[in-house]
Design a protein around this motif. Structure first.
Motif, PDB file in Angstrom:
ATOM      1  N   THR A  26      -0.223 -53.918 -27.651  1.00 12.22           N
ATOM      2  CA  THR A  26      -0.618 -52.544 -28.003  1.00 12.22           C
ATOM      3  C   THR A  26      -1.872 -52.198 -27.210  1.00 12.22           C
ATOM      4  OG1 THR A  26      -1.824 -53.448 -29.902  1.00 12.22           O
ATOM      5  CG2 THR A  26       0.385 -52.631 -30.311  1.00 12.22           C
ATOM      6  N   SER A  27      -1.692 -51.935 -25.933  1.00 12.76           N
ATOM      7  CA  SER A  27      -2.818 -51.755 -25.021  1.00 12.76           C
ATOM      8  C   SER A  27      -3.005 -50.282 -24.640  1.00 12.76           C
ATOM      9  CB  SER A  27      -2.578 -52.585 -23.754  1.00 12.76           C
ATOM     10  OG  SER A  27      -1.359 -52.206 -23.149  1.00 12.76           O
ATOM     11  N   ASP A  28      -3.873 -50.041 -23.651  1.00 12.28           N
ATOM     12  CA  ASP A  28      -4.102 -48.686 -23.142  1.00 12.28           C
ATOM     13  C   ASP A  28      -2.806 -48.017 -22.713  1.00 12.28           C
ATOM     14  OD1 ASP A  28      -6.772 -49.029 -23.526  1.00 12.28           O
ATOM     15  OD2 ASP A  28      -7.319 -49.177 -21.412  1.00 12.28           O
ATOM     16  N   GLU A  29      -1.924 -48.802 -22.086  1.00  9.09           N
ATOM     17  CA  GLU A  29      -0.672 -48.240 -21.591  1.00  9.09           C
ATOM     18  C   GLU A  29       0.152 -47.638 -22.730  1.00  9.09           C
ATOM     19  OE1 GLU A  29      -2.045 -51.154 -20.682  1.00  9.09           O
ATOM     20  OE2 GLU A  29      -1.044 -52.008 -18.927  1.00  9.09           O
ATOM     21  N   HIS A  30       0.210 -48.350 -23.857  1.00  6.68           N
ATOM     22  CA  HIS A  30       0.985 -47.854 -24.991  1.00  6.68           C
ATOM     23  C   HIS A  30       0.382 -46.573 -25.565  1.00  6.68           C
ATOM     24  CE1 HIS A  30       1.897 -52.153 -24.723  1.00  6.68           C
ATOM     25  NE2 HIS A  30       3.062 -51.865 -25.241  1.00  6.68           N
ATOM     26  N   GLU A  72       0.647 -40.843 -26.634  1.00 11.96           N
ATOM     27  CA  GLU A  72      -0.032 -39.544 -26.666  1.00 11.96           C
ATOM     28  C   GLU A  72       0.706 -38.498 -25.838  1.00 11.96           C
ATOM     29  OE1 GLU A  72      -3.978 -40.437 -25.400  1.00 11.96           O
ATOM     30  OE2 GLU A  72      -4.697 -40.943 -27.411  1.00 11.96           O
ATOM     31  N   ASN A  73       1.235 -38.923 -24.695  1.00 15.12           N
ATOM     32  CA  ASN A  73       1.892 -37.969 -23.799  1.00 15.12           C
ATOM     33  C   ASN A  73       3.331 -37.668 -24.186  1.00 15.12           C
ATOM     34  OD1 ASN A  73       0.139 -37.324 -21.125  1.00 15.12           O
ATOM     35  ND2 ASN A  73      -0.396 -39.331 -21.911  1.00 15.12           N
ATOM     36  N   LEU A  74       3.925 -38.494 -25.042  1.00 19.68           N
ATOM     37  CA  LEU A  74       5.305 -38.271 -25.453  1.00 19.68           C
ATOM     38  C   LEU A  74       5.418 -37.423 -26.713  1.00 19.68           C
ATOM     39  CD1 LEU A  74       7.172 -41.678 -24.951  1.00 19.68           C
ATOM     40  CD2 LEU A  74       7.420 -39.593 -23.598  1.00 19.68           C
ATOM     41  N   ARG A  90       2.319 -42.681 -35.192  1.00 18.33           N
ATOM     42  CA  ARG A  90       3.353 -41.771 -35.673  1.00 18.33           C
ATOM     43  C   ARG A  90       4.565 -41.708 -34.746  1.00 18.33           C
ATOM     44  NH1 ARG A  90      -0.247 -36.717 -38.193  1.00 18.33           N
ATOM     45  NH2 ARG A  90      -1.447 -38.030 -39.644  1.00 18.33           N
ATOM     46  N   ILE A  91       4.943 -42.852 -34.227  1.00 17.89           N
ATOM     47  CA  ILE A  91       6.178 -42.957 -33.455  1.00 17.89           C
ATOM     48  C   ILE A  91       7.258 -43.541 -34.365  1.00 17.89           C
ATOM     49  CG2 ILE A  91       7.314 -44.164 -31.540  1.00 17.89           C
ATOM     50  CD1 ILE A  91       5.549 -41.941 -30.563  1.00 17.89           C
ATOM     51  N   PRO A  92       8.374 -42.854 -34.550  1.00 24.25           N
ATOM     52  CA  PRO A  92       9.427 -43.391 -35.414  1.00 24.25           C
ATOM     53  C   PRO A  92       9.940 -44.736 -34.901  1.00 24.25           C
ATOM     54  CG  PRO A  92       9.867 -41.093 -34.824  1.00 24.25           C
ATOM     55  CD  PRO A  92       8.740 -41.549 -33.959  1.00 24.25           C
ATOM     56  N   VAL A  93      10.303 -45.610 -35.803  1.00 24.86           N
ATOM     57  CA  VAL A  93      10.895 -46.893 -35.430  1.00 24.86           C
ATOM     58  C   VAL A  93      12.408 -46.787 -35.590  1.00 24.86           C
ATOM     59  CG1 VAL A  93      11.047 -49.354 -35.959  1.00 24.86           C
ATOM     60  CG2 VAL A  93       8.837 -48.178 -36.100  1.00 24.86           C
ATOM     61  N   ILE A  94      13.123 -46.865 -34.481  1.00 23.54           N
ATOM     62  CA  ILE A  94      14.584 -46.783 -34.521  1.00 23.54           C
ATOM     63  C   ILE A  94      15.167 -48.040 -35.150  1.00 23.54           C
ATOM     64  CG2 ILE A  94      16.662 -46.649 -33.093  1.00 23.54           C
ATOM     65  CD1 ILE A  94      15.043 -45.017 -31.087  1.00 23.54           C
ATOM     66  N   ASN A 132       8.834 -35.062 -28.931  1.00 23.03           N
ATOM     67  CA  ASN A 132       9.516 -35.619 -30.097  1.00 23.03           C
ATOM     68  C   ASN A 132      10.492 -36.723 -29.719  1.00 23.03           C
ATOM     69  OD1 ASN A 132       8.303 -33.818 -32.020  1.00 23.03           O
ATOM     70  ND2 ASN A 132       9.663 -32.204 -31.275  1.00 23.03           N
ATOM     71  N   PRO A 133       9.988 -37.819 -29.176  1.00 23.22           N
ATOM     72  CA  PRO A 133      10.876 -38.915 -28.782  1.00 23.22           C
ATOM     73  C   PRO A 133      11.666 -39.451 -29.969  1.00 23.22           C
ATOM     74  CG  PRO A 133       8.605 -39.683 -28.885  1.00 23.22           C
ATOM     75  CD  PRO A 133       8.564 -38.188 -29.037  1.00 23.22           C
TER      76      PRO A 133
END
Length: 268
Positions: free
Chosen positions: A135-139, A144-146, A179-183, A150-151
């Protein structure tokens, strides 16, 4: 100053593939999901944002390809003449494939933003985003950009061992905080398929991923057993589905992708 491009708005489904630690086969799972979706008749893109360890181009035998530009931005590298599966990776920007990417956080962040904004995916049905472990800067940059698009959410990859499952538990916490849904959760390397008799033997423990999904109240997408023929196919840039269509591993991948497509249809 020109307005930022909005290419992701034309992509129907955006799915992240995450893992709490390295070595769980996350990129392998992302690759096989993309191929199975393509074989099901969808147009698919893979965005490789593992900047320090890009492996997706190698798995498709396109490492030496160059990125081309069009008026809309960067074009993905397509692996087929029909242009049904496209890839974008920092690997295409390196002069030497063995060069290390030694960048601080801000430069990584800028590169990922450019990938998310400037790649012209056009009318892709699915975009699979292969992320680095942890869970780094890349994530954080990707999340934030996605958000505005609404991915669909994130697929979490684990192996059966308790240490890997513990890392995925922390990844679940990260998804909820951002707040990213877990599929759902996939348990990779769940057993070993003998290349001679196709019998599946549990060489690690089994069921950790499914138990975590139940505890966390998220869907369990399935188990994928180890098959040495899958590893060989990826190293040679060949299609595992074409080479080993009867493998239990291929059957497991197809089953979980069907489940994934069904979940997607239920998403808002």
């Amino acid at each position: 100053m020109s307005a930022p491009r909005d290419h992701l708005s034309t992509v129907k489904h955006v799915i992240l593939v995450l893992s709490g630690k390295g070595g769980v086969g996350k990129s392998t799972v992302a690759t096989q999901i993309a191929l199975s979706l393509r074989d099901a008749g969808h147009k698919v893109g893979i965005l490789d944002v593992d900047l320090c360890g890009p492996s997706i181009p190698k798995m498709f035998n396109v490492s030496n390809q160059d990125i081309h530009q069009c008026p809309e931005g960067w074009l993905p590298v397509f692996v087929d003449k029909e242009q049904t599966l496209g890839i974008m990776s920092i690997s295409f920007l390196l002069d030497n494939q063995n060069d290390a990417v030694v960048w601080r956080g801000p430069k990584k962040t800028a590169m990922i933003k450019q990938f998310l904004n400037d790649v012209y995916w056009k009318d892709m049905d699915y975009l699979i985003i292969d992320t680095p472990p942890g869970t780094s800067d890349e994530h954080i940059t990707v999340m934030e950009n996605l958000k505005q698009y609404n991915p669909d959410g994130a697929i979490l990859v684990t192996t059966p061992q308790a240490v890997a499952v513990g890392d995925v538990r922390r990844e679940l916490t990260f998804c909820r905080k951002t707040r990213i849904p877990v599929i759902g959760i996939i348990e990779n390397m769940s057993g070993f398929v003998c290349p001679h008799c196709s019998e599946c033997t549990n060489i690690f423990s089994k069921g950790g991923g499914e138990a975590l999904a139940k505890q966390s109240e998220v869907p369990f997408l399935g188990c994928i057993p180890l098959d040495p023929q899958l590893t060989q196919s990826l190293e040679e840039g060949q299609s595992f589905a074409d080479k080993c269509s009867s493998s239990p591993t291929m059957a497991a991948i197809n089953k979980l992708v069907k489940k994934l497509m069904a979940i997607d249809r239920d998403l808002p």
